[in-house]
Design an enzyme around this catalytic site. Structure first.
Site, mmCIF file in Angstrom:
data_model
loop_
_atom_site.group_PDB
_atom_site.id
_atom_site.type_symbol
_atom_site.label_atom_id
_atom_site.label_comp_id
_atom_site.label_asym_id
_atom_site.label_seq_id
_atom_site.Cartn_x
_atom_site.Cartn_y
_atom_site.Cartn_z
ATOM 1 N N LYS A 29 20.218 24.951 38.193
ATOM 2 C CA LYS A 29 20.856 23.983 39.094
ATOM 3 C C LYS A 29 21.924 23.191 38.358
ATOM 4 O O LYS A 29 22.905 22.733 38.962
ATOM 5 C CB LYS A 29 19.802 23.062 39.715
ATOM 6 C CG LYS A 29 18.922 22.314 38.715
ATOM 7 C CD LYS A 29 19.441 20.950 38.343
ATOM 8 C CE LYS A 29 18.527 20.259 37.351
ATOM 9 N NZ LYS A 29 18.994 18.903 36.996
ATOM 10 N N THR B 179 21.352 17.395 42.258
ATOM 11 C CA THR B 179 22.263 17.476 41.114
ATOM 12 C C THR B 179 23.685 17.814 41.538
ATOM 13 O O THR B 179 24.651 17.428 40.875
ATOM 14 C CB THR B 179 21.745 18.523 40.105
ATOM 15 O OG1 THR B 179 20.343 18.317 39.892
ATOM 16 C CG2 THR B 179 22.447 18.393 38.768
#
Length: 336
Positions: free
Chosen positions: A191, A248
């Site tokens: 991620k 994120t």
């Protein structure tokens, strides 16, 4: 409990504060001796988590033996590129049968090992049944300011995962358990790479459509690699996958998104790094993912473009053009 936390960055400090808030006696190993003195003297970690008061039952030390020996739980939070070195230092002082909770995210550059593989390589086999892995959408500052947070605790040992779940969970921090260590680790590592791409899209002001597409196709890449490595694809739709990815890629506190944003604005990676005092794991992980994808034959076009921008100096707008002009295909055409 007496708990040792290895790593005094923002995430290590936030987890140490969380555990101290539960009433545990927490000793946090910090690499920088001057920061140890500052934390113990001011009750704040103003280098990595400024403005957050730390309780009296959280003490910092520069002595690894003191931080680890005799503890009833160890929480490992070094950056991934120094994990092997730091945990090699800690290994001689570990007690048998003590839970070891890793909250590090990343893939080692040279070996291409996941964090779980690094720890199993560094630690003696008798410690392996007591390893577990904490991941999920969790900005350190929000945890440190008691904002509601949900994470995943993954382990091959179900009883251990439940025990750690109970230690960490409270009114603002909720932990779920999983037996899919590989899936949780892949989600946590990749991620960060996709967040750099997402940040670049925002930095270039390419719009919300592009951002949504980047996150969604990024999740497809993460799942593709995870499944090839033995992960349950459903794990990547959960907290450690989609949850952490969305946070994120969109959150203003994301260091990896910030790196991408500045790349999208035209800054060089060297200039960006010169401004940072904290680690953006996606920078090093992008190289690991590039090499790992080539090694096992998984197509990862977004991750590949991130690698080329960071390590080969490719222009970010050219990277977007190359992604958009790839051969057309079905969206759900199988993992390959």
């Amino acid at each position: 409990m007496k708990i040792g936390v290895i790593g005094g960055g923002s995430w290590g400090t936030a987890l140490a504060r969380l555990l101290a808030d539960q009433g545990h006696q927490v000793l946090m190993w910090v690499h920088e001796p001057t920061l140890v003195e500052a934390i113990n003297g001011t009750r704040q970690n103003n280098v990595y988590l400024d403005g957050i008061d730390l309780p009296e039952n959280l003490v910092a030390t520069n002595d690894m033996e003191e931080a680890v020996r005799g503890k009833e739980m160890i929480v490992s939070v070094p950056p991934s590129h120094v994990l092997r070195e730091v945990m090699t230092q800690a290994a001689p002082f570990l007690s048998d049968g003590v839970p070891i909770v890793s909250a590090t995210k990343g893939i080692e550059n040279d070996s291409l090992m996941l964090v779980s593989e690094i720890l199993e390589d560094v630690l003696a086999p008798r410690f392996h049944p007591f390893l577990c892995y904490l991941s999920g959408p969790s900005f350190a500052r929000e945890v440190a300011t008691c904002k509601p947070t949900a994470v995943t605790i993954a382990s091959y040992n179900h009883r251990l995962a439940v025990k750690v779940q109970q230690v960490f969970s409270n009114g603002y921090f909720r932990a779920y358990t999983s037996n899919d260590v590989v899936g949780v680790e892949i989600g946590g590592a990749l991620k960060n790479v996709i967040a750099i791409a997402s940040g670049a899209v925002s930095g270039m002001e390419l719009g919300l459509n592009a951002s949504a597409g980047m996150i969604t196709r990024g999740l497809n890449e993460i799942t593709r690699l995870g499944v090839r490595m033995g992960a349950n694809p459903l794990t990547l739709t959960g907290l450690a996958g989609m949850g952490d990815l969305v946070l994120t890629c969109t959150g203003g506190l994301s260091r990896n998104r910030t790196v991408g944003f500045k790349l999208g604005q035209g800054m060089t990676i060297d200039a960006i790094l010169s401004e940072m005092n904290m680690v953006a794991e996606g920078i090093k992980t992008s190289r690991s993912v590039h090499n790992l994808a080539q090694k096992i034959g998984v197509e990862m076009p977004i991750s590949e473009q991130v690698y080329q921008v960071i390590y080969e100096g490719k222009d970010t707008r050219q990277a977007v053009t190359d992604l958009m002009s790839r051969p057309l295909k079905a969206e759900l055409g199988g993992w390959m």
